[in-house]
Write an enzyme that holds these catalytic residues in place. Structure first.
Site, PDB file in Angstrom:
ATOM      1  N   LYS A  81       0.824  -1.289  -0.023  1.00  8.10           N
ATOM      2  CA  LYS A  81       0.245  -0.004   0.089  1.00  8.10           C
ATOM      3  C   LYS A  81       0.983   1.222  -0.110  1.00  8.10           C
ATOM      4  O   LYS A  81       2.044   1.173   0.712  1.00  8.10           O
ATOM      5  CB  LYS A  81      -0.934  -0.115   1.298  1.00  8.10           C
ATOM      6  CG  LYS A  81      -1.979   0.954   1.233  1.00  8.10           C
ATOM      7  CD  LYS A  81      -3.065   1.120   2.602  1.00  8.10           C
ATOM      8  CE  LYS A  81      -4.015   1.885   2.452  1.00  8.10           C
ATOM      9  NZ  LYS A  81      -5.028   1.674   3.510  1.00  8.10           N
ATOM     10  N   SER A 156      -9.926   1.819   2.514  1.00  8.84           N
ATOM     11  CA  SER A 156      -8.847   2.284   1.452  1.00  8.84           C
ATOM     12  C   SER A 156      -8.100   1.312   1.078  1.00  8.84           C
ATOM     13  O   SER A 156      -7.058   1.969   0.176  1.00  8.84           O
ATOM     14  CB  SER A 156      -8.186   3.542   2.359  1.00  8.84           C
ATOM     15  OG  SER A 156      -7.490   2.955   3.396  1.00  8.84           O
ATOM     16  N   SER A 180     -10.304  -0.660   6.800  1.00  8.80           N
ATOM     17  CA  SER A 180      -9.520  -0.588   5.355  1.00  8.80           C
ATOM     18  C   SER A 180      -8.964  -1.676   4.840  1.00  8.80           C
ATOM     19  O   SER A 180      -8.578  -1.804   3.719  1.00  8.80           O
ATOM     20  CB  SER A 180      -8.688   0.538   5.333  1.00  8.80           C
ATOM     21  OG  SER A 180      -9.425   1.871   4.998  1.00  8.80           O
TER      22      SER A 180
HETATM   23  N1  GLN Z   1     -13.551   3.988   5.552  1.00 11.33           N
HETATM   24  C1  GLN Z   1     -13.030   4.476   6.846  1.00 11.33           C
HETATM   25  C2  GLN Z   1     -12.673   5.756   6.824  1.00 11.33           C
HETATM   26  O1  GLN Z   1     -12.937   6.259   5.850  1.00 11.33           O
HETATM   27  C3  GLN Z   1     -11.793   3.395   7.365  1.00 11.33           C
HETATM   28  C4  GLN Z   1     -10.336   3.907   6.801  1.00 11.33           C
HETATM   29  C5  GLN Z   1      -9.404   3.145   6.934  1.00 11.33           C
HETATM   30  O2  GLN Z   1      -9.594   1.897   7.811  1.00 11.33           O
HETATM   31  N2  GLN Z   1      -8.038   3.516   6.762  1.00 11.33           N
HETATM   32  O3  GLN Z   1     -12.338   6.597   7.729  1.00 11.33           O
END
Ligand code: GLN
Length: 484
Positions: A81, A156, A180
């Site tokens: 990532k 994400s 995410s």
């Molecule tokens: N979807 C969640 C957010 O937008 C989680 C993001 C994540 O775990 N990095 O904050």
């Protein structure tokens, strides 16, 4: 080796084939590089493909031959990532503000993978600074779901999930602040593990919300996730929140009959196939001899509101370092303040700005007590909810099962105009981050939309440091091949 052998491989299988001399790290790396060439144009999973991957593979093959390196990750090609530092490579967190930033050191997880002989194919797309649930918030365009390119891969860590699902890497690393790793793994039909907070070092991870972030693997099987977890975990002097492994009691759950809590949730907010998947999972676990009981966590209903206060508060503070002086982009203005405004104004995308504004608001004097302090108190109650649920001496359970998401992968553009809708995506995932407990998503069945079969995921949550429970139960669910 015959090309068919490489399709949908697992780390376990490769390790054996390499030992037997049936394949090499180079052959494997070339297979994935070819797939990336063929598919990345459409899917946009990789942001950068490393020119040195083949040389790295040749070196690993040499080291394996000379007995200098062994272990299950020797020669395994990874997608990383874009928020993890790999020395000398760009790490942009999919943001314009870090577009040309090159890492000056390896993140601890990268160092550990490197020592284990892993190969890095490249860095993969994500929502900017890991904020989002669809990988549509990347400054470099959305990543597409290989099951249906009209749909999102989740986020994400969308690039990490797609790299594995589309056979463009054998395994990947993602980061999980509120879901995410688990949500994109679920949308793409992969296994995604968020370890216990403090189990894997965050050193060299571009921070989103430091009290919630954890790095973890996205893989094809539970066993592969376990292999990677065992290599990346551990105490790190560079991350004071990591825990000394010696204090974690050795526990093996194989073949034990467990007490499993089925989380009560509102069935009306969830796709019918997911309710069906939950029922079939319960049935399967009962047949395997486990005891199933319903569990209710009274404060869970506040977890999303609590997360969307604490997370942006930490985001606003973490992203303050991106001011044009220390890292990345600088847009010069007439004076220092103008530099800040221009740099941050052009460097950050819409969602990053939204969260910085929410964060500074909830931390500002006058609102701090109403929002931030309250949210911290609620966070504590949510943590205690889990502690009570897992208290075996008081009739508690060994693990909790719940859906990973409310629906299968949604369409690109479907939720981008309505941040609240996008935030609701995280309803089943954020509580594990708030409480710091480990959680895993296991591919379990499909839901058909527009004539395409889209993967679903079952989530399992265990007490702190009990990843072993997740692996043991996860393998049972995986082997049962539940059909939805
Ligand atoms: N979807 C969640 C957010 O937008 C989680 C993001 C994540 O775990 N990095 O904050």
């Amino acid at each position: 080796m015959d090309k068919e052998f490489f399709k949908n491989l697992t780390i376990k299988k490769v390790a054996k084939a390499m030992q037997d001399g049936d394949t090499t790290a180079l052959e494997l790396t070339q297979y994935y590089l070819e797939n990336i060439k063929g598919k990345n144009g459409e899917l946009n999973a990789y942001l950068r493909i490393f020119a040195g991957a083949e040389d790295q593979a040749r070196k690993i093959d040499e080291d394996i031959k000379n007995g200098k390196i062994m272990g299950p990750l020797a020669g395994i090609p990874f997608a990383i990532k874009d928020n993890m530092l790999i020395k000398g490579e760009v790490a942009s967190a999919s943001s314009k503000i870090l577009e040309n930033y090159r890492a000056t050191y390896d993140a601890t997880v990268i160092k550990k993978l490197r020592e284990a002989g892993a190969i890095f194919l490249g860095t993969v797309n994500m929502d900017e600074f890991a904020m989002g649930s669809s990988t549509e918030n990347s400054a470099f365009g959305p990543t597409k779901n290989p099951h249906d390119p009209a749909r999102v891969p989740g986020g994400s860590s969308g690039g990490s999930a797609v790299a594995v699902a589309a056979d463009m890497a054998l395994a990947s690393l993602g980061s999980d602040t509120g879901g995410s790793i688990r949500q994109p793994a679920s949308f793409c039909g992969e296994v995604g593990l968020k370890p216990t907070y403090g189990r894997v070092s965050r050193s060299g991870l571009i921070a989103m919300a430091s009290s919630l972030d954890q790095i973890g693997p996205i893989t094809r099987t539970v066993e592969d996730a376990e292999i990677i977890f065992n290599i990346i975990k551990g105490k790190d002097p560079l991350d004071a929140t990591t825990v000394n492994e010696d204090v974690i009691p050795e526990t093996k759950q194989e073949n034990k009959k467990l007490k499993i809590g089925l989380l009560t949730y509102d069935k009306n907010v969830v796709a019918p196939e997911i309710n069906d998947m939950m029922e079939k999972s319960v049935e399967m676990l009962k047949q395997a001899g486990h005891e199933i009981m319903e569990v209710t966590l009274p404060y869970l209903k506040y977890s999303l509101s609590c997360y969307y206060i604490i997370m942006p508060a930490e985001v606003s503070s973490n992203l303050a370092r991106l001011d044009g002086v220390k890292y990345g982009l600088l847009k010069e203005g007439d004076n220092l303040l103008d530099d800040y405004l221009k740099t941050r104004g052009t460097g950050f995308g819409k969602e990053a700005k939204r969260r910085i504004m929410i964060g500074t608001y909830v931390l500002s004097s006058g609102y701090y007590d109403d929002y931030y302090s309250k949210a911290q108190e609620i966070r504590d109650l949510i943590r205690r909810d889990f502690e009570n649920a897992f208290d075996l001496s008081a009739g508690g359970v060994d693990a909790i099962i719940l859906p990973t998401t409310t629906e299968p992968a949604f369409k690109i553009g479907e939720k981008t105009d309505d941040p609240m809708k996008m935030y609701l995506e995280d309803i089943f995932t954020v509580s594990a981050n708030l409480a710091g407990v480990p959680a895993i998503s296991i591919p379990t069945g499909f839901a058909e939309r527009d004539g395409v079969k889209l993967p679903l995921g079952l989530q399992i949550i265990a007490p702190h440091f009990r990843e072993d429970v997740l692996f043991s139960l996860g393998k049972q669910v995986e082997n049962a091949k539940i059909k939805v």
